[in-house]
Design a protein around this motif. Structure first.
Motif, PDB file in Angstrom:
ATOM      1  N   ILE A  89      -7.273  -3.365  10.464  1.00  0.00           N
ATOM      2  CA  ILE A  89      -6.386  -2.220  10.247  1.00  0.00           C
ATOM      3  C   ILE A  89      -6.982  -1.033  10.990  1.00  0.00           C
ATOM      4  N   SER A  90      -6.373  -0.749  12.126  1.00  0.00           N
ATOM      5  CA  SER A  90      -6.966   0.221  13.041  1.00  0.00           C
ATOM      6  C   SER A  90      -5.942   0.655  14.072  1.00  0.00           C
ATOM      7  N   PRO A  91      -6.032   1.905  14.569  1.00  0.00           N
ATOM      8  CA  PRO A  91      -5.225   2.254  15.736  1.00  0.00           C
ATOM      9  C   PRO A  91      -5.587   1.325  16.897  1.00  0.00           C
ATOM     10  N   PHE A  92      -4.613   0.968  17.701  1.00  0.00           N
ATOM     11  CA  PHE A  92      -4.881   0.075  18.821  1.00  0.00           C
ATOM     12  C   PHE A  92      -5.933   0.665  19.759  1.00  0.00           C
ATOM     13  N   LYS A  93      -5.887   1.973  19.987  1.00  0.00           N
ATOM     14  CA  LYS A  93      -6.822   2.601  20.928  1.00  0.00           C
ATOM     15  C   LYS A  93      -8.268   2.491  20.469  1.00  0.00           C
ATOM     16  N   ASP A  94      -8.488   2.297  19.175  1.00  0.00           N
ATOM     17  CA  ASP A  94      -9.850   2.193  18.643  1.00  0.00           C
ATOM     18  C   ASP A  94     -10.300   0.754  18.443  1.00  0.00           C
ATOM     19  N   MET A  95      -9.410  -0.209  18.662  1.00  0.00           N
ATOM     20  CA  MET A  95      -9.760  -1.605  18.445  1.00  0.00           C
ATOM     21  C   MET A  95     -10.435  -2.183  19.683  1.00  0.00           C
ATOM     22  N   MET A 192      -9.295   3.083   8.136  1.00  0.00           N
ATOM     23  CA  MET A 192      -8.782   4.169   7.315  1.00  0.00           C
ATOM     24  C   MET A 192      -9.925   4.790   6.513  1.00  0.00           C
ATOM     25  N   ASP A 193      -9.723   6.023   6.098  1.00  0.00           N
ATOM     26  CA  ASP A 193     -10.688   6.652   5.189  1.00  0.00           C
ATOM     27  C   ASP A 193     -10.595   6.034   3.799  1.00  0.00           C
ATOM     28  N   ASN A 194      -9.413   5.554   3.440  1.00  0.00           N
ATOM     29  CA  ASN A 194      -9.195   4.956   2.129  1.00  0.00           C
ATOM     30  C   ASN A 194      -9.077   3.442   2.246  1.00  0.00           C
ATOM     31  N   LYS A 195      -9.182   2.786   1.107  1.00  0.00           N
ATOM     32  CA  LYS A 195      -8.960   1.355   1.072  1.00  0.00           C
ATOM     33  C   LYS A 195      -7.502   1.061   1.418  1.00  0.00           C
ATOM     34  N   PRO A 196      -7.234   0.026   2.220  1.00  0.00           N
ATOM     35  CA  PRO A 196      -5.844  -0.303   2.538  1.00  0.00           C
ATOM     36  C   PRO A 196      -5.148  -0.986   1.367  1.00  0.00           C
ATOM     37  N   GLN A 197      -3.830  -0.908   1.388  1.00  0.00           N
ATOM     38  CA  GLN A 197      -3.030  -1.602   0.387  1.00  0.00           C
ATOM     39  C   GLN A 197      -1.814  -2.220   1.089  1.00  0.00           C
ATOM     40  N   PRO A 198      -1.181  -3.219   0.461  1.00  0.00           N
ATOM     41  CA  PRO A 198       0.077  -3.725   1.019  1.00  0.00           C
ATOM     42  C   PRO A 198       1.137  -2.627   0.942  1.00  0.00           C
ATOM     43  N   ALA A 199       1.985  -2.565   1.963  1.00  0.00           N
ATOM     44  CA  ALA A 199       3.064  -1.570   1.967  1.00  0.00           C
ATOM     45  C   ALA A 199       4.111  -1.973   0.937  1.00  0.00           C
ATOM     46  N   MET A 246      10.828   6.043  11.706  1.00  0.00           N
ATOM     47  CA  MET A 246      10.420   6.063  10.308  1.00  0.00           C
ATOM     48  C   MET A 246       8.970   5.587  10.148  1.00  0.00           C
ATOM     49  N   LEU A 247       8.598   4.515  10.854  1.00  0.00           N
ATOM     50  CA  LEU A 247       7.244   3.992  10.717  1.00  0.00           C
ATOM     51  C   LEU A 247       6.231   4.856  11.457  1.00  0.00           C
ATOM     52  N   ALA A 248       6.672   5.557  12.495  1.00  0.00           N
ATOM     53  CA  ALA A 248       5.773   6.515  13.133  1.00  0.00           C
ATOM     54  C   ALA A 248       5.377   7.605  12.148  1.00  0.00           C
ATOM     55  N   GLU A 249       6.332   7.987  11.306  1.00  0.00           N
ATOM     56  CA  GLU A 249       6.078   9.060  10.344  1.00  0.00           C
ATOM     57  C   GLU A 249       5.353   8.571   9.099  1.00  0.00           C
ATOM     58  N   ASN A 250       5.722   7.373   8.600  1.00  0.00           N
ATOM     59  CA  ASN A 250       5.227   6.932   7.292  1.00  0.00           C
ATOM     60  C   ASN A 250       4.442   5.628   7.308  1.00  0.00           C
ATOM     61  N   GLY A 251       4.440   4.909   8.424  1.00  0.00           N
ATOM     62  CA  GLY A 251       3.893   3.556   8.437  1.00  0.00           C
ATOM     63  C   GLY A 251       2.425   3.451   8.080  1.00  0.00           C
ATOM     64  N   VAL A 252       1.621   4.410   8.516  1.00  0.00           N
ATOM     65  CA  VAL A 252       0.193   4.376   8.187  1.00  0.00           C
ATOM     66  C   VAL A 252      -0.018   4.719   6.714  1.00  0.00           C
ATOM     67  N   SER A 257      -4.195   3.252   0.211  1.00  0.00           N
ATOM     68  CA  SER A 257      -4.276   3.410  -1.244  1.00  0.00           C
ATOM     69  C   SER A 257      -4.981   4.728  -1.562  1.00  0.00           C
ATOM     70  N   ASP A 258      -5.127   5.014  -2.855  1.00  0.00           N
ATOM     71  CA  ASP A 258      -5.821   6.236  -3.263  1.00  0.00           C
ATOM     72  C   ASP A 258      -7.306   5.983  -3.528  1.00  0.00           C
ATOM     73  N   GLN A 259      -7.809   4.781  -3.218  1.00  0.00           N
ATOM     74  CA  GLN A 259      -9.211   4.449  -3.418  1.00  0.00           C
ATOM     75  C   GLN A 259     -10.014   4.845  -2.183  1.00  0.00           C
ATOM     76  N   THR A 260     -11.065   5.597  -2.393  1.00  0.00           N
ATOM     77  CA  THR A 260     -11.896   6.041  -1.272  1.00  0.00           C
ATOM     78  C   THR A 260     -13.196   5.262  -1.150  1.00  0.00           C
ATOM     79  N   ASP A 261     -13.554   4.492  -2.153  1.00  0.00           N
ATOM     80  CA  ASP A 261     -14.800   3.737  -2.100  1.00  0.00           C
ATOM     81  C   ASP A 261     -14.604   2.404  -2.800  1.00  0.00           C
ATOM     82  N   TRP A 262     -14.675   1.337  -2.054  1.00  0.00           N
ATOM     83  CA  TRP A 262     -14.519   0.022  -2.671  1.00  0.00           C
ATOM     84  C   TRP A 262     -15.710  -0.891  -2.412  1.00  0.00           C
ATOM     85  N   GLY A 263     -16.676  -0.409  -1.648  1.00  0.00           N
ATOM     86  CA  GLY A 263     -17.987  -1.034  -1.580  1.00  0.00           C
ATOM     87  C   GLY A 263     -18.023  -2.484  -1.143  1.00  0.00           C
ATOM     88  N   ARG A 264     -17.316  -2.833  -0.070  1.00  0.00           N
ATOM     89  CA  ARG A 264     -17.320  -4.227   0.373  1.00  0.00           C
ATOM     90  C   ARG A 264     -17.242  -4.269   1.898  1.00  0.00           C
TER      91      ARG A 264
END
Length: 365
Positions: A89-95, A192-199, A246-252, A257-264
């Motif tokens: 889960i990353s911008p293409f330019k950073d992958m 992401m700065d936060n833990k990812p979640q399913p959309a 729509m996904l340009a605005e909201n897709g990311v 999620s609202d979790q900032t630390d999941w330690g894995r």
């Protein structure tokens, strides 16, 4: 004798839910996955009803050896399900190139290798490739995974036509999934700065597993799971530019999620040995336990027929509104001498006026 099934990527997530569902039916199930610890858990739980092999499905020699050993142990499989996947889960330019290749190899070439092994050994039955609704409409920050799932679609279509041409009694199907609550979002490499979640909307893995079983039971060419998948597939057909914006605005944000630390750590290069073998991820509180699983071809036909009926109805309404009213038709027949006047008022040509006059004379007016 019970069926023999192979589930590649069967130690966690959707694959694990499929394994459990098959075992509930009394089938014998071979599970292929990278993580030896999770495979050992499955063996401890189910005993000789399962056969496991630690292998990386991206590596053809490993898949080929596993398939040959399974056939020697149990016999030829009746069903083969390809469910293994990786993502970043990353911008293409950073992958990095290495990351993109790894996702493509694990998700796309892993499916290719599974199909190749299945067709080398199976005499009849079902091959099911687990796809994604994202193969029709990509999300931002998921370019490698989305590209791999698009490739799975095209590859499956090509092989299906070859099997039909050869007359082989093997059905190859696709199951297009919505967002599912799997461990993927606990262990995917993430920028992401936060833990990812399913959309959202999110579905439990058992919903996806029922879609896989439908593909097997009904010999479906393609199954769409969850209303979100249906809406995404057909909505994108009608308004792809809308989804772009729509996904340009909201897709990311949909994937954050609202979790900032999941330690894995992540499982891109190697499996995580400290994560248990389970179907569910960390979003049980958001996931729906029920969801549709529909034959995509039947749905397309229903929508096409419904669309044709709608167009026919609109055409009839337009035609009806454009036709002369009954009062006008009666008035014309009661006063044929008004043809000249009527034609002038409506702008008829001389030929049209003569045609109307002949029609009235033939009708006896």
């Amino acid at each position: 004798m019970s069926k023999i099934a192979v589930v590649a990527g069967g130690s966690a997530g959707v694959g694990r839910a499929v394994v459990d569902m098959m075992l509930d039916r009394g089938w014998r199930v071979a599970v292929l996955a990278r993580g030896k610890e999770r495979l050992d858990e499955i063996e401890a739980q189910y005993g000789d009803r399962v056969w496991t092999r630690a292998c990386d499905v991206a590596e053809w020699p490993q898949v080929e050896k596993a398939a040959s050993d399974l056939v020697a142990h149990w016999g030829k499989p009746d069903v083969w399900v390809n469910s293994a996947m990786l993502t970043v889960i990353s911008p293409f330019k950073d992958m990095t190139d290495a990351e993109f290749r790894r996702v493509t190899e694990g998700t796309y070439l892993g499916t290719v290798n599974g199909v190749r092994a299945a067709l080398q050994h199976m005499e009849r039955g079902n091959v099911v490739n687990v796809g994604s609704a994202l193969s029709y409409r990509g999300l931002p920050w998921q370019s490698a995974y989305v590209g791999a799932k698009h490739a799975v679609n095209g590859f499956t279509q090509s092989v299906r036509s070859e099997l039909i041409r050869q007359g082989r009694p093997i059905e190859i199907g696709l199951v297009q999934l919505p967002a599912v609550n799997t461990p993927q979002f606990d262990w995917a490499r993430n920028r992401m700065d936060n833990k990812p979640q399913p959309a959202e909307p999110i579905y439990q893995p058992e919903v996806a597993a029922r879609g896989v079983m439908k593909a097997i039971d009904d010999d479906c060419r393609e199954v769409l799971v969850g209303r979100a998948a249906v809406q995404l597939v057909f909505g994108n057909m009608l308004a792809p530019d809308y989804f772009d914006r729509m996904l340009a605005e909201n897709g990311v944000e949909m994937q954050r999620s609202d979790q900032t630390d999941w330690g894995r750590g992540d499982n891109l290069e190697t499996p995580l040995s400290d994560y248990p073998s389970r179907a569910h991820g960390s979003f049980d509180h958001k996931a729906e336990v029920q969801g549709m699983a529909v034959d995509a071809d039947a749905t397309r036909k229903a929508l096409a027929i419904g669309g044709a009926a709608l167009l026919f109805g609109l055409g009839a309404l337009v035609g009806r509104s454009a036709a002369p009213s009954p009062r006008r038709r009666v008035a014309r027949r009661e006063a044929p001498v008004a043809v000249e006047e009527t034609g002038a008022r409506w702008g008829y040509t001389d030929h049209a006026r003569e045609t109307l006059a002949r029609h009235d004379r033939a009708a006896g007016h």
